[in-house]
Write a protein that holds these residues in place. Structure first.
Motif, PDB file in Angstrom:
ATOM      1  N   ILE A  23      -7.328   9.960 -19.150  1.00 35.93           N
ATOM      2  CA  ILE A  23      -7.071  10.764 -17.938  1.00 35.93           C
ATOM      3  C   ILE A  23      -8.415  11.235 -17.396  1.00 35.93           C
ATOM      4  CG2 ILE A  23      -5.956  12.863 -17.038  1.00 35.93           C
ATOM      5  CD1 ILE A  23      -3.991  10.652 -17.865  1.00 35.93           C
ATOM      6  N   GLU A  82      -6.897   1.364  -9.616  1.00 35.84           N
ATOM      7  CA  GLU A  82      -5.822   0.572  -8.984  1.00 35.84           C
ATOM      8  C   GLU A  82      -5.450   1.171  -7.631  1.00 35.84           C
ATOM      9  OE1 GLU A  82      -2.648   0.503 -11.800  1.00 35.84           O
ATOM     10  OE2 GLU A  82      -3.283  -1.403 -12.670  1.00 35.84           O
ATOM     11  N   TYR A  83      -5.336   2.494  -7.619  1.00 38.70           N
ATOM     12  CA  TYR A  83      -4.938   3.154  -6.371  1.00 38.70           C
ATOM     13  C   TYR A  83      -5.982   2.948  -5.270  1.00 38.70           C
ATOM     14  CZ  TYR A  83      -4.284   6.856  -2.976  1.00 38.70           C
ATOM     15  OH  TYR A  83      -4.152   7.533  -1.799  1.00 38.70           O
ATOM     16  N   PHE A  84      -7.250   3.232  -5.599  1.00 33.53           N
ATOM     17  CA  PHE A  84      -8.274   3.132  -4.545  1.00 33.53           C
ATOM     18  C   PHE A  84      -8.514   1.686  -4.124  1.00 33.53           C
ATOM     19  CE2 PHE A  84      -9.381   7.407  -6.169  1.00 33.53           C
ATOM     20  CZ  PHE A  84      -9.148   8.087  -4.989  1.00 33.53           C
ATOM     21  N   GLU A 132      -5.531   3.973 -13.343  1.00 36.41           N
ATOM     22  CA  GLU A 132      -4.652   4.324 -12.222  1.00 36.41           C
ATOM     23  C   GLU A 132      -5.470   4.673 -10.985  1.00 36.41           C
ATOM     24  OE1 GLU A 132      -0.891   6.138 -14.809  1.00 36.41           O
ATOM     25  OE2 GLU A 132      -2.522   7.443 -14.154  1.00 36.41           O
ATOM     26  N   ARG A 177     -12.111  10.453  -0.544  1.00 37.11           N
ATOM     27  CA  ARG A 177     -12.106   8.991  -0.711  1.00 37.11           C
ATOM     28  C   ARG A 177     -10.952   8.353   0.078  1.00 37.11           C
ATOM     29  NH1 ARG A 177     -15.302   6.478  -3.342  1.00 37.11           N
ATOM     30  NH2 ARG A 177     -15.954   8.141  -4.735  1.00 37.11           N
ATOM     31  N   LYS A 206       2.748  14.490 -13.508  1.00 36.21           N
ATOM     32  CA  LYS A 206       1.743  14.935 -14.474  1.00 36.21           C
ATOM     33  C   LYS A 206       1.443  16.419 -14.337  1.00 36.21           C
ATOM     34  CE  LYS A 206      -0.253  10.453 -15.300  1.00 36.21           C
ATOM     35  NZ  LYS A 206      -1.433   9.622 -15.384  1.00 36.21           N
ATOM     36  N   SER A 241      -6.188  -0.421  -3.926  1.00 37.63           N
ATOM     37  CA  SER A 241      -5.065  -0.782  -3.057  1.00 37.63           C
ATOM     38  C   SER A 241      -5.267  -0.278  -1.632  1.00 37.63           C
ATOM     39  CB  SER A 241      -3.763  -0.205  -3.621  1.00 37.63           C
ATOM     40  OG  SER A 241      -3.777   1.197  -3.513  1.00 37.63           O
ATOM     41  N   THR A 257      -7.209  17.907  -3.286  1.00 40.82           N
ATOM     42  CA  THR A 257      -7.637  17.049  -4.387  1.00 40.82           C
ATOM     43  C   THR A 257      -9.043  16.505  -4.095  1.00 40.82           C
ATOM     44  OG1 THR A 257      -7.082  15.118  -5.707  1.00 40.82           O
ATOM     45  CG2 THR A 257      -6.558  14.994  -3.393  1.00 40.82           C
ATOM     46  N   PRO A 258      -9.836  16.332  -5.145  1.00 44.59           N
ATOM     47  CA  PRO A 258     -11.176  15.760  -4.925  1.00 44.59           C
ATOM     48  C   PRO A 258     -11.096  14.379  -4.289  1.00 44.59           C
ATOM     49  CG  PRO A 258     -10.948  16.621  -7.166  1.00 44.59           C
ATOM     50  CD  PRO A 258      -9.602  16.681  -6.551  1.00 44.59           C
ATOM     51  N   ALA A 259      -9.953  13.725  -4.491  1.00 41.76           N
ATOM     52  CA  ALA A 259      -9.820  12.358  -3.991  1.00 41.76           C
ATOM     53  C   ALA A 259      -9.542  12.290  -2.503  1.00 41.76           C
ATOM     54  CB  ALA A 259      -8.692  11.652  -4.737  1.00 41.76           C
ATOM     55  N   LYS A 315       0.815  -1.214   0.000  1.00 43.31           N
ATOM     56  CA  LYS A 315       0.000   0.000   0.000  1.00 43.31           C
ATOM     57  C   LYS A 315       0.846   1.261   0.000  1.00 43.31           C
ATOM     58  CE  LYS A 315      -3.664  -0.329   2.721  1.00 43.31           C
ATOM     59  NZ  LYS A 315      -4.528  -0.153   3.908  1.00 43.31           N
ATOM     60  N   PHE A 320     -11.868  11.573  -6.978  1.00 45.36           N
ATOM     61  CA  PHE A 320     -10.760  10.780  -7.522  1.00 45.36           C
ATOM     62  C   PHE A 320      -9.675  11.757  -7.961  1.00 45.36           C
ATOM     63  CE2 PHE A 320     -14.117  11.154 -10.811  1.00 45.36           C
ATOM     64  CZ  PHE A 320     -13.465  11.993 -11.709  1.00 45.36           C
ATOM     65  N   TYR A 321      -8.561  11.200  -8.434  1.00 47.28           N
ATOM     66  CA  TYR A 321      -7.461  12.063  -8.874  1.00 47.28           C
ATOM     67  C   TYR A 321      -7.636  12.426 -10.345  1.00 47.28           C
ATOM     68  CZ  TYR A 321      -5.134  11.035  -4.500  1.00 47.28           C
ATOM     69  OH  TYR A 321      -4.833  10.937  -3.173  1.00 47.28           O
ATOM     70  N   PRO A 322      -7.940  13.675 -10.652  1.00 47.32           N
ATOM     71  CA  PRO A 322      -8.192  14.057 -12.050  1.00 47.32           C
ATOM     72  C   PRO A 322      -6.964  13.863 -12.934  1.00 47.32           C
ATOM     73  CG  PRO A 322      -8.788  15.838 -10.539  1.00 47.32           C
ATOM     74  CD  PRO A 322      -8.054  14.839  -9.749  1.00 47.32           C
ATOM     75  N   GLU A 323      -5.776  13.906 -12.297  1.00 49.63           N
ATOM     76  CA  GLU A 323      -4.541  13.808 -13.108  1.00 49.63           C
ATOM     77  C   GLU A 323      -4.248  12.371 -13.519  1.00 49.63           C
ATOM     78  OE1 GLU A 323      -4.618  14.872  -9.974  1.00 49.63           O
ATOM     79  OE2 GLU A 323      -4.322  17.041 -10.053  1.00 49.63           O
ATOM     80  N   LEU A 324      -4.844  11.427 -12.799  1.00 53.34           N
ATOM     81  CA  LEU A 324      -4.557  10.016 -13.096  1.00 53.34           C
ATOM     82  C   LEU A 324      -5.571   9.466 -14.098  1.00 53.34           C
ATOM     83  CD1 LEU A 324      -3.714   8.578  -9.555  1.00 53.34           C
ATOM     84  CD2 LEU A 324      -2.196   9.703 -11.190  1.00 53.34           C
ATOM     85  N   SER A 325      -5.187   8.374 -14.707  1.00 54.48           N
ATOM     86  CA  SER A 325      -6.112   7.734 -15.658  1.00 54.48           C
ATOM     87  C   SER A 325      -7.181   6.968 -14.878  1.00 54.48           C
ATOM     88  CB  SER A 325      -5.335   6.789 -16.559  1.00 54.48           C
ATOM     89  OG  SER A 325      -4.887   5.676 -15.805  1.00 54.48           O
ATOM     90  N   LEU A 374       2.329   2.000  -3.285  1.00 54.97           N
ATOM     91  CA  LEU A 374       1.322   2.471  -4.239  1.00 54.97           C
ATOM     92  C   LEU A 374       0.942   3.935  -3.995  1.00 54.97           C
ATOM     93  CD1 LEU A 374      -0.956  -0.613  -4.641  1.00 54.97           C
ATOM     94  CD2 LEU A 374      -0.021   0.740  -6.492  1.00 54.97           C
TER      95      LEU A 374
END
Lengths: 564, 321
Positions: B142, B109-111, B106, A402, A17, B113, A397-399, A3, B98-103, A6
Motif C-alpha cells: 500500500i 494501473e490506474y494512472f 493499483e 496527477r 479501504k 489507464s 487526495t495527493p493524486a 477508462k 498518487f493514491y496513498p490508499e491504493l497499492s 477503471l
C-alpha cells in the motif's frame, strides 16, 4: 477495461479501504433506518406526563383528571399554576392543564387552559391532539349525562302530555255538551212570548165601547120602547079586536116592561156606583196592563240580553272548542315529537356524528407509515454526504494533481464520481428495499420498476447536488457542513418535522417544490399506494427537470471557468 | 554544433500571471530532445509555475510553447489544444501525487489507464516503470506504507507509466537524506538514459550540475542564464575560498591579522559550521603566502583549506549580485 470503469473501480477501492468512511457514509443511513425501525416498529403512543392544577378541585375536575390518567398519559398535580407551567417549560412534564377553580356544570368559568410546548414540534402536536381528544371525550361524557337527564325529563313531559291529551278530549266533549245546552237555552229563551196583547188604550177602548154599548143599548131600548109604543099605536089605531088589541097591548106592555126591566137592569149596571167599580176595575186593569207591558218589555230586554249572552257563550264555546282542538293537535304533535326523541339515545344526541379516523392503508406498525419518508431521508442524507465527500476526497487526495494533468476530461471524472455514488446509493437502496419487503412485500414486488425509477431519480438529484457542494467547497469539513446544512434545509422545509401547511403561504408554495418533499411523496405513492409511473409522472418530471437544471448550471460554470 | 531540429520544446516569450501577480515574464527556453535540463532558482523564483504551465496546469498569459512534432516534422503550438499534448508530459511534483490508499500496482494501473494506452502496452509499461524505479518487489504494498524514498520513486513511476516524451521533476530530492538523494538522482539519470527528456527544477545547483546537460537560471521573473553548468562556473567562479577553523572557535584575532595583510584583497567573509570562509580573487601564490604568514606563531588554528567555491555558493553570489 475502459477508462470510466477503471476510475469507478479506483473510487470504490478508496472508499472500501477507508473503513471508517465506509461505515459512516455507506452503513450510517442504513443504521439510522435500522434503529428507527426498531424504535417505531409498534403502534404504541408516547408516555406523556401531564401537569395539572386547579385552585379548587371539584368532582368534575377530578373526573377530567382521571380521564386523562390513561395508558398514554400520566398526570402530575402541580402545587401552583406557575409551577405547572414551569414544569412544562423545563420538560418535567410535556404539557400543563389548568382547570378553573370550582369547575362544575353551569359554572361561569369553564375555560380549561392547556399549555403546550410547541418547541417540541411533533410531540407538541401529538400531545395537543391526544389531550384535546381526552378533554373532548370527557366533555362528550358530560354532554351525554346531561342529555340523558333532559331525555328523562322529556319522557315525563310526554307522559304528562298523554294524560293531558285525554283530559283535553274530555274537555272537548264537555264543551260540546255545554254548547248543546246553550243552544237549547237559547231556543228556550227565544221561544218565550212576552206579548201581552193588551194595552191601556184597549181598556180605554173597552170603556168607550162599554159607553157605546150603553148608548147603543139606550138607543136600542129607546128604539124598542119606541117600537113598542109604535106598535101600541098601531094596535090602538088598527082594527084589532079589543081582545086582540088588549092582548097585543098586553103583550106590548109586557115587552115594554121587559125593555124597561132591561133598561133598568142596564141602568143598574151603569149605575155610578157600579160604573165606578167597573171604572176602578178597568183602571186597575189598565194599570196592570201597563205594568204588564212594562214587565214584558223588560223581559224582552232581558231575553234579548240573555240571547246575546247565550250567543256569545256559544261563540266562546265554539272558540274554546277550536282552542281545545288546536291544543289537542299541538299536544299530539308534541307527543309525536317527544316520541321521535324518545327513539334516540343520549349518545345519539350528544354525539350525532362519530368521526372514525381510518388509515388509507392498514399496517400494524408506525414504521410502515414512515418507511417511505425514512427511505427518502436516508437517500437524501447518504447521497448528499457521500457525493460531496467523494468529490472532496478526489480534490484533497495527493493524486488529484496527477488526474488533473492527465489527458482524461473532467466530464469523465464527474461521470465516474456520479456513477460511483449512484452504485453505492444503489446498494443502500437495494438493502432498504429488502428491508421494506418485510412490510410491503406485495407492494414492492408489484411496483418494483416504479419504485426503482423513483429511487434512481431521487438519488440522482441529491448525488448531483452533493457533488456540486463538493466542487464548490473543495474542503472536506466545509463540504460536510454544507451537505448537512442542505439536508437540514430540505428536512425543515418538509413535512417531517412540522406540516408545511403551518408555514407562511409563500414558504409553503416554495416547499411544495422541494425535491425532498417530491421524493417523499413519490416513495409514499409508489410503496404505500402502489401508484404507477404514469400516475406520478408530473412529480417524476419535476425531479428530472431539477436534476437536469443542476447539471446545466454546473456545465455553464465549468465552461465559463475553462474559458477564463 | 546544435541544430534547430534538436529542440524538442521551444518556450518563447512566456509570461505567467497568477491572481493578478506576474510570476514570470519573457521566458525563452529551448529544450533539446533527450537532454536533462535543470531549472534553477531561489524559492519562489517561479520554477514550479513554469513547470505547471508547461504541462498545462497553470494558464499562460502570453507567449507560446512549441513542440517539435516528429510526426508532422514541424513546430506546433501545444497551447492551442493542450488536451492533445497531455500525454507528451510526465510530471513528478515536489509532493508525491498518487493514491496513498491504493497499492503500488493499483496506482500504476490506474494512472496508466488515464493515458489511453492499450492494455498490452500498459502492462509492459508498468513492468518497465517498476523495474526502473526498483519497486517491483513492493508492487503490492500500500502506497502510504512505503518509505519516503519509495514514495518518491512511486511518484516518478506514476509520472513515467505512460512513458512520456518529456518528464518534468519538481524538486525531486527535497526533504531527503543524502543517500536517498543519490538514489533518486541515479533513477533520474536512468530514465534520461532510456531516452526521456527531463526538465528538473531544483534550488540545489550542486546536485544537478553533474547530471544536467544544461541549466536555466531563473531570477527576477526571467531567465538569467541558460547553458551548461561548466559554462556557468567559468563565468562566475572568479574567487577562491579559504576555510579556516580554530580550536576555541574564536576568530577575531585571526580576522584582524588577515585584514592587516595589505597584499590580500578579501571579497567576503562568511561564518559557516563553526569555521570562517574567506573569499579572495588573489592568485594561489598570494593566498598560500598569506596562509603561511597567518600560521606563523599561531597555535589556535586547527585547520586551513583552500577550495574552489561550490555551485551553490556561485549561485548564491550570483543571486546576491
Amino acid at each position: 477495461m475502459n477508462k470510466l470503469a477503471l476510475i469507478i473501480k479506483k473510487n470504490f477501492l478508496i472508499l472500501v479501504k477507508s473503513r471508517w468512511l465506509s461505515l459512516v457514509v455507506v452503513l450510517g443511513p442504513l443504521l439510522i433506518i435500522f434503529l428507527t425501525g426498531i424504535a417505531f416498529d409498534n403502534l404504541n403512543e408516547y408516555k406523556i406526563n401531564i401537569g395539572v392544577y386547579s385552585d379548587s378541585y371539584t368532582e368534575l375536575t377530578n373526573s377530567f383528571i382521571s380521564k386523562l390518567n390513561t395508558e398514554q398519559f400520566r398526570t402530575i398535580k402541580a402545587k401552583s399554576e406557575a409551577k405547572c407551567i414551569d414544569d412544562a417549560k423545563i420538560g418535567f412534564s410535556h404539557t400543563c392543564v389548568i382547570f378553573p377553580a370550582n369547575l362544575s356544570l353551569g359554572s361561569k368559568n369553564k375555560n380549561v387552559a392547556i399549555y403546550i410546548d410547541y418547541s417540541k414540534l411533533n410531540l407538541a402536536w401529538i400531545v395537543r391532539d391526544r389531550l384535546f381528544s381526552r378533554v373532548e371525550e370527557k366533555s362528550a361524557e358530560i354532554t351525554k349525562e346531561l342529555t340523558e337527564n333532559i331525555l328523562s325529563k322529556l319522557l315525563l313531559t310526554k307522559n304528562e302530555i298523554l294524560t293531558d291529551i285525554v283530559l283535553l278530549g274530555l274537555a272537548g266533549d264537555n264543551e260540546d255538551e255545554i254548547s248543546g245546552k246553550n243552544n237549547e237555552a237559547f231556543l228556550l229563551i227565544t221561544s218565550i212570548n212576552t206579548t201581552i196583547g193588551l194595552n191601556a188604550s184597549d181598556i180605554d177602548k173597552l170603556e168607550s165601547k162599554i159607553s157605546s154599548v150603553k148608548a147603543a143599548f139606550d138607543i136600542t131600548i129607546d128604539k124598542a120602547t119606541g117600537n113598542v109604543e109604535f106598535s101600541e099605536d098601531i094596535v090602538n089605531s088598527g082594527g084589532f079586536s079589543e081582545s086582540d088589541k088588549d092582548d097585543y097591548l098586553d103583550e106590548l106592555d109586557e115587552q115594554k116592561d121587559d125593555i124597561e126591566g132591561q133598561r133598568q137592569y142596564v141602568e143598574s149596571l151603569f149605575s155610578p156606583a157600579y160604573s165606578g167599580s167597573i171604572n176602578n176595575t178597568l183602571g186597575n186593569i189598565k194599570l196592570r196592563v201597563i205594568r204588564l207591558n212594562l214587565n214584558a218589555n223588560i223581559t224582552d230586554a232581558l231575553i234579548a240580553s240573555s240571547k246575546a249572552n247565550l250567543y256569545n257563550i256559544s261563540l266562546m264555546l265554539s272558540l274554546n272548542g277550536k282552542l281545545i282542538n288546536k291544543m289537542a293537535f299541538s299536544m299530539d304533535n308534541v307527543k309525536k315529537n317527544l316520541e321521535s326523541i324518545d327513539k334516540l339515545s343520549a349518545e345519539d344526541i350528544a354525539s350525532p356524528v362519530i368521526a372514525d379516523i381510518k388509515p388509507l392503508t392498514s399496517y400494524n406498525s408506525y414504521l410502515n407509515y414512515i418507511f417511505p419518508t425514512l427511505m427518502a431521508m436516508a437517500i437524501m442524507f447518504a447521497s448528499l454526504l457521500l457525493s460531496a465527500i467523494v468529490v472532496v476526497m478526489e480534490f484533497s487526495t495527493p493524486a488529484y494533481f496527477r488526474n488533473a494533468i492527465s489527458p482524461t476530461g473532467n466530464v469523465l471524472f464527474f461521470s465516474a464520481s456520479y456513477l460511483t455514488n449512484l452504485s453505492l446509493i444503489g446498494l443502500q437502496i437495494f438493502i432498504m428495499l429488502l428491508i421494506s419487503m418485510m412490510f410491503f412485500f406485495s407492494q414492492v414486488i408489484g411496483n418494483i420498476l416504479t419504485i426503482l425509477a423513483v429511487c434512481f431519480l431521487t438519488a440522482s438529484f441529491f448525488i448531483v447536488l452533493g457533488m456540486g457542494i463538493g466542487y464548490l467547497f473543495k474542503k472536506e469539513q466545509m463540504s460536510i457542513l454544507a451537505a448537512t446544512f442542505a439536508s437540514s434545509i430540505f428536512l425543515f422545509l418538509s413535512n417531517v418535522l412540522t406540516p408545511i401547511e403551518n408555514m407562511p403561504e409563500f414558504f409553503m408554495r416554495i416547499a411544495q417544490f422541494s425535491p425532498f418533499i417530491i421524493s417523499v411523496s413519490l416513495l409514499r405513492k409508489s410503496i404505500l399506494f402502489g401508484q404507477s409511473l404514469i400516475s406520478i409522472n408530473a412529480e417524476i418530471l419535476y425531479l428530472v427537470v431539477f436534476t437536469l437544471s443542476l447539471l446545466a448550471v454546473y456545465a455553464a460554470v465549468y465552461y465559463r471557468n475553462l474559458r477564463r | 554544433m546544435r541544430k534547430a531540429d534538436d529542440d524538442l520544446l521551444r518556450i518563447g516569450n512566456l509570461a505567467i500571471i497568477l491572481g493578478g501577480k506576474t510570476i514570470l515574464e519573457n521566458i525563452n527556453i529551448n529544450v533539446r530532445d533527450g537532454e536533462m535540463l535543470g531549472l534553477v532558482g531561489v524559492s519562489g523564483a517561479g520554477k514550479t509555475s513554469l513547470l505547471n504551465s508547461i504541462i498545462g496546469y497553470y494558464p499562460v498569459a502570453r507567449g507560446d510553447i512549441l513542440y517539435n512534432s516528429p510526426r508532422k516534422k514541424r513546430l506546433i503550438s501545444i497551447l492551442d489544444k493542450f488536451s492533445n499534448f497531455r500525454g507528451l508530459f510526465g510530471f513528478s511534483a515536489q509532493n508525491p501525487s498518487f493514491y496513498p490508499e491504493l497499492s503500488v500496482m493499483e496506482n500504476l494501473e490506474y494512472f496508466a489507464s488515464l493515458y489511453n494506452i492499450p492494455d498490452d502496452i500498459k502492462v509492459q509499461n508498468i513492468e518497465r516503470a517498476l523495474k526502473l524505479v526498483k519497486l517491483h518487489e513492493h508492487k503490492n504494498a500500500i502506497a502510504k506504507n512505503l518509505s519516503g524514498g519509495m514514495k518518491k520513486r512511486l511518484d516518478i513511476a506514476c509520472a513515467i507509466v505512460h512513458f512520456p516524451k518529456v518528464l518534468l521533476l519538481d524538486e525531486p530530492t527535497s526533504d531527503m537524506d543524502p543517500l536517498l538523494r543519490i538514489q533518486i538522482w541515479g533513477l533520474v539519470e536512468d530514465i534520461n538514459k532510456s531516452g526521456t527528456t527531463i526538465i528538473v527544477a531544483s534550488h540545489f545547483l550542486s546536485e544537478i550540475e553533474h547530471i544536467c546537460d544544461r541549466i536555466v537560471l531563473i531570477h527576477n521573473k526571467r531567465v538569467e542564464f541558460e547553458g551548461s553548468p561548466k559554462h556557468f562556473r567559468n563565468i562566475h567562479a572568479k574567487t577562491k575560498e579559504i576555510h579556516i577553523a580554530t580550536r576555541d572557535g574564536k576568530y577575531s584575532v585571526i580576522l584582524k591579522k588577515i585584514m592587516d595583510m595589505p597584499f590580500l584583497e578579501v571579497k567576503r567573509v562568511l561564518k559557516k559550521k563553526g569555521r570562517i570562509i574567506i573569499h579572495s580573487k588573489e592568485s594561489d601564490n598570494v593566498i598560500n603566502n598569506a596562509i603561511s604568514k597567518l600560521l606563523r606563531g599561531e597555535t589556535n588554528i586547527s585547520d586551513v583549506e583552500v577550495t574552489n567555491p561550490s555551485m551553490d555558493m556561485l549561485f548564491k553570489l550570483f543571486v546576491e549580485k
